[in-house]
Design a protein around this motif. Sequence first.
Motif, PDB file in Angstrom:
ATOM      1  N   THR A  66       1.377  -0.977  -0.268  1.00  0.00           N
ATOM      2  CA  THR A  66      -0.352  -0.386  -0.014  1.00  0.00           C
ATOM      3  C   THR A  66       0.949   1.374  -0.275  1.00  0.00           C
ATOM      4  N   ALA A  67       1.983   1.272   1.137  1.00  0.00           N
ATOM      5  CA  ALA A  67       3.051   2.515   1.417  1.00  0.00           C
ATOM      6  C   ALA A  67       4.134   2.543  -0.853  1.00  0.00           C
ATOM      7  N   ASP A  68       4.114   1.536  -1.398  1.00  0.00           N
ATOM      8  CA  ASP A  68       5.136   1.229  -1.959  1.00  0.00           C
ATOM      9  C   ASP A  68       4.297   1.982  -3.209  1.00  0.00           C
ATOM     10  N   ARG A  69       2.762   1.591  -3.255  1.00  0.00           N
ATOM     11  CA  ARG A  69       2.388   1.555  -4.913  1.00  0.00           C
ATOM     12  C   ARG A  69       1.157   3.297  -4.577  1.00  0.00           C
ATOM     13  N   LYS A  70       1.002   3.639  -3.454  1.00  0.00           N
ATOM     14  CA  LYS A  70       0.222   4.699  -2.800  1.00  0.00           C
ATOM     15  C   LYS A  70      -0.930   4.133  -3.345  1.00  0.00           C
ATOM     16  N   LYS A  71      -1.347   3.275  -3.111  1.00  0.00           N
ATOM     17  CA  LYS A  71      -2.932   2.961  -3.088  1.00  0.00           C
ATOM     18  C   LYS A  71      -2.299   2.111  -2.708  1.00  0.00           C
ATOM     19  N   THR A  72      -4.129   1.540  -1.830  1.00  0.00           N
ATOM     20  CA  THR A  72      -4.458   0.447  -1.068  1.00  0.00           C
ATOM     21  C   THR A  72      -4.206  -0.766  -1.686  1.00  0.00           C
ATOM     22  N   TYR A  73      -3.790  -2.117  -1.007  1.00  0.00           N
ATOM     23  CA  TYR A  73      -3.349  -3.417  -1.556  1.00  0.00           C
ATOM     24  C   TYR A  73      -3.962  -4.197  -1.100  1.00  0.00           C
ATOM     25  N   GLN A  74      -4.640  -5.096  -1.809  1.00  0.00           N
ATOM     26  CA  GLN A  74      -5.580  -6.289  -0.647  1.00  0.00           C
ATOM     27  C   GLN A  74      -4.645  -7.743  -1.107  1.00  0.00           C
ATOM     28  N   PHE A  75      -5.387  -8.963  -0.444  1.00  0.00           N
ATOM     29  CA  PHE A  75      -5.059  -9.522  -1.090  1.00  0.00           C
ATOM     30  C   PHE A  75      -6.170 -11.056  -0.671  1.00  0.00           C
TER      31      PHE A  75
END
Length: 274
Positions: A147-156
């Motif tokens: 989430t921090a690296d992509r600057k958007k929420t990452y969910q799996f």
Amino acid sequence: MSSGEEENMEKKYDPLDSTLTFVNRKDDLDPLCSDDDDQSLRAEMSCGHAVTPDSLTQWCRSLLEEGYCTFRCPAVVEGTKQCNKLWSYQEVRRLADLSVEEMQHFEETMARLAAEKYCEVRTCPQCKTCVERKDLSNLCVQCSICTADRKKTYQFCWQCQREWKGPGPRSDRCDNNGCINRDLQLLQTCKTISLPAVEGVTDCPSVRACPTCGTKVEHSQQYCKNINCPRCHVEFCFVCLKLKRECCKTSSPYKICPGGVAPRQTSIPVWKRK
């Protein structure tokens, strides 16, 4: 010297070691040890029982193999009652005279078992860092690193290990094709077995989910119908799925339960840790 050769060597205490309390008693961890067996020095543990470095190593290694991440004294104190006092790892390491290889094995195994017992941890499919699932009823998990690296929420998805698709939270599946609970599928499709030592049990599912923590377990088809969960160490009846203390109120460990064989499980219990 190889680790295999080191394991085969008998350990012995240094009689000049003033940090240990030596006692002239039998080894409380070795039932075959006699009072006049003076081949090895015995040291006293904090609970007051005598050990040799070999017997202590073997006992603690067996606990790790059974899924325990802490060490307790098995010495008999009254009839069949065990001492059961907790030993610290530091004490075990010192009095078991653990080698560097043994320490590494003990510490890595203890860490893994503790993580399995107290946390729900898996690897993020994207960045491969460990992520803890705090809400055990929600399969949608957010990775803070991605989430921090992509600057958007990452969910799996905790279940299929792919990027989350669809609305959440959900406890059954995400919207990815093929997202199924393989453990639940196994409970539904596993073969049936008999328990030869248990009267009347001839058609029981071969795989059960522990009613306390949900871990998959199988019966050895030997001895009684009760089984000890390797994860939470709760004993339950493999036939009716009640805890042993409940089942034994109405039936013998070697006879089928009054309600018969419990049907195949349609859900997996979530461990409510205290």
